[in-house]
Design an enzyme around this catalytic site. Structure first.
Site, PDB file in Angstrom:
ATOM      1  N   LYS A 105     -41.356 -91.978 -30.484  1.00  0.00           N
ATOM      2  CA  LYS A 105     -40.448 -90.987 -31.076  1.00  0.00           C
ATOM      3  C   LYS A 105     -39.777 -91.498 -32.351  1.00  0.00           C
ATOM      4  O   LYS A 105     -39.600 -90.776 -33.302  1.00  0.00           O
ATOM      5  CB  LYS A 105     -39.429 -90.568 -30.037  1.00  0.00           C
ATOM      6  CG  LYS A 105     -38.595 -91.708 -29.455  1.00  0.00           C
ATOM      7  CD  LYS A 105     -37.832 -91.238 -28.223  1.00  0.00           C
ATOM      8  CE  LYS A 105     -37.132 -92.360 -27.525  1.00  0.00           C
ATOM      9  NZ  LYS A 105     -36.025 -92.947 -28.302  1.00  0.00           N
TER      10      LYS A 105
ATOM     11  N   GLU B  35     -45.150 -83.582 -19.075  1.00  0.00           N
ATOM     12  CA  GLU B  35     -46.404 -83.627 -18.301  1.00  0.00           C
ATOM     13  C   GLU B  35     -46.141 -83.876 -16.808  1.00  0.00           C
ATOM     14  O   GLU B  35     -45.359 -84.729 -16.435  1.00  0.00           O
ATOM     15  CB  GLU B  35     -47.358 -84.710 -18.853  1.00  0.00           C
ATOM     16  CG  GLU B  35     -46.745 -86.057 -19.124  1.00  0.00           C
ATOM     17  CD  GLU B  35     -46.220 -86.197 -20.550  1.00  0.00           C
ATOM     18  OE1 GLU B  35     -45.900 -85.186 -21.196  1.00  0.00           O
ATOM     19  OE2 GLU B  35     -46.110 -87.330 -21.013  1.00  0.00           O
TER      20      GLU B  35
ATOM     21  N   ASP C 115     -48.032 -88.474 -31.216  1.00  0.00           N
ATOM     22  CA  ASP C 115     -47.797 -88.707 -29.794  1.00  0.00           C
ATOM     23  C   ASP C 115     -47.686 -90.196 -29.520  1.00  0.00           C
ATOM     24  O   ASP C 115     -48.114 -90.678 -28.461  1.00  0.00           O
ATOM     25  CB  ASP C 115     -48.961 -88.104 -28.972  1.00  0.00           C
ATOM     26  CG  ASP C 115     -48.661 -88.045 -27.480  1.00  0.00           C
ATOM     27  OD1 ASP C 115     -49.632 -88.070 -26.682  1.00  0.00           O
ATOM     28  OD2 ASP C 115     -47.474 -87.993 -27.098  1.00  0.00           O
TER      29      ASP C 115
ATOM     30  N   ASP D 264     -45.767 -84.101 -29.982  1.00  0.00           N
ATOM     31  CA  ASP D 264     -45.456 -84.051 -28.557  1.00  0.00           C
ATOM     32  C   ASP D 264     -44.050 -84.606 -28.331  1.00  0.00           C
ATOM     33  O   ASP D 264     -43.508 -85.320 -29.172  1.00  0.00           O
ATOM     34  CB  ASP D 264     -46.482 -84.885 -27.765  1.00  0.00           C
ATOM     35  CG  ASP D 264     -46.348 -84.686 -26.259  1.00  0.00           C
ATOM     36  OD1 ASP D 264     -46.706 -85.608 -25.507  1.00  0.00           O
ATOM     37  OD2 ASP D 264     -45.866 -83.624 -25.830  1.00  0.00           O
ATOM     38  N   ASN D 265     -43.434 -84.253 -27.209  1.00  0.00           N
ATOM     39  CA  ASN D 265     -42.190 -84.896 -26.742  1.00  0.00           C
ATOM     40  C   ASN D 265     -40.985 -84.693 -27.638  1.00  0.00           C
ATOM     41  O   ASN D 265     -40.103 -85.563 -27.706  1.00  0.00           O
ATOM     42  CB  ASN D 265     -42.402 -86.408 -26.550  1.00  0.00           C
ATOM     43  CG  ASN D 265     -43.614 -86.725 -25.731  1.00  0.00           C
ATOM     44  OD1 ASN D 265     -44.560 -87.330 -26.231  1.00  0.00           O
ATOM     45  ND2 ASN D 265     -43.632 -86.308 -24.479  1.00  0.00           N
TER      46      ASN D 265
END
Ligand code: 7JK
Ligand code: MG
Length: 214
Positions: free
Chosen positions: A144, A199, A141, A169-170
């Site tokens: 990227k 989120e 997290d 995540d993401n």
């Protein structure tokens, strides 16, 4: 001079959350970031997916890449079995300083080790520094563009064992396409996508859970 967003989040935790109560810290941050100002915590919706994986895996040794204000470190630590450790890594010293205080306020500091610096520098040192053999669970997290190189580095450094689980995540927003292609295309991973939302928004995002097959 103004305060930073992490400082405002810490102030909210100190004024609204019950000291020593991890759940109230998590709920306070979610409330603030949903209704006052957005911030890049994994959040309540994706956080519930993360919780279920942590509870299923019951990791003895867990790594989080990207601490930010400590929201997910607190969330994870509150679910860890006794004598388990979460090592959380943060590159940004301002974020790290806030996260230490949020983690302390939640009363989970004995389960969390926060380390500062670039993941690329730390990953090769972790086995020695922490007397580790491997991580049972890794939560990606941070940034990227680092998901894929850091995953390859963890493989090379022998930090993953057969059955180690990566949770990212993401993977849709902001997105990690090269990472997704790698874990979904590699015979060394069994990957699964959990559809969710960015989120505190209705924007699509999701979590990718990938089991390392060795
Ligand atoms: C900074 C940012 C902006 C996003 C966005 O699309 N936005 C439009 C919608 N508005 C409301 C918010 C802003 S998404 C995102 C983000 C979210 C995470 O969970 C992250 N986790 C780790 N590391 C990151 O760099 C990270 C960035
Ligand atoms: Mg995130």
């Amino acid at each position: 001079y103004g305060s930073t967003r992490p400082e405002r989040i810490l102030a909210e935790v100190k004024s609204k959350a019950t000291r020593g109560d991890a759940r109230s810290v998590v709920d306070t941050i979610d409330q603030y970031c949903r209704h006052q100002e957005w911030a890049m915590n994994v959040g309540d919706e994706k956080g519930t997916i993360l919780d279920s994986i942590v509870c299923e895996v019951k990791p003895r040794a867990m790594l989080e890449l990207g601490t930010y204000c400590g929201y997910s470190a607190v969330r994870i630590a509150s679910l860890l079995p006794p004598n388990s450790r979460l090592i959380t890594m943060e590159f940004n010293p301002v974020f790290a300083a806030i996260a230490r205080q949020v983690i302390a306020w939640a009363g989970v500091e004995d389960k969390v080790v926060l380390i500062e610096g670039p993941s690329g520098d730390w990953i090769p040192k972790m086995k020695k520094e922490f007397g580790l053999t491997s991580f049972d669970l890794v939560f990606l997290d941070h940034w990227k563009d680092c998901y894929l190189p850091d995953t390859k580095l963890m493989e090379e450094c022998g930090l993953l064992r057969t059955g180690s689980i990566l949770v990212a995540d993401n993977v849709i927003c902001p997105g990690a396409p090269d990472y997704l292609e790698y874990v979904r295309g590699s015979p060394r991973y069994e990957s699964k996508y959990f559809r969710s939302h960015l989120e505190y928004t209705r924007v699509e995002d999701g979590i990718e859970k990938s089991v390392f097959l060795g």
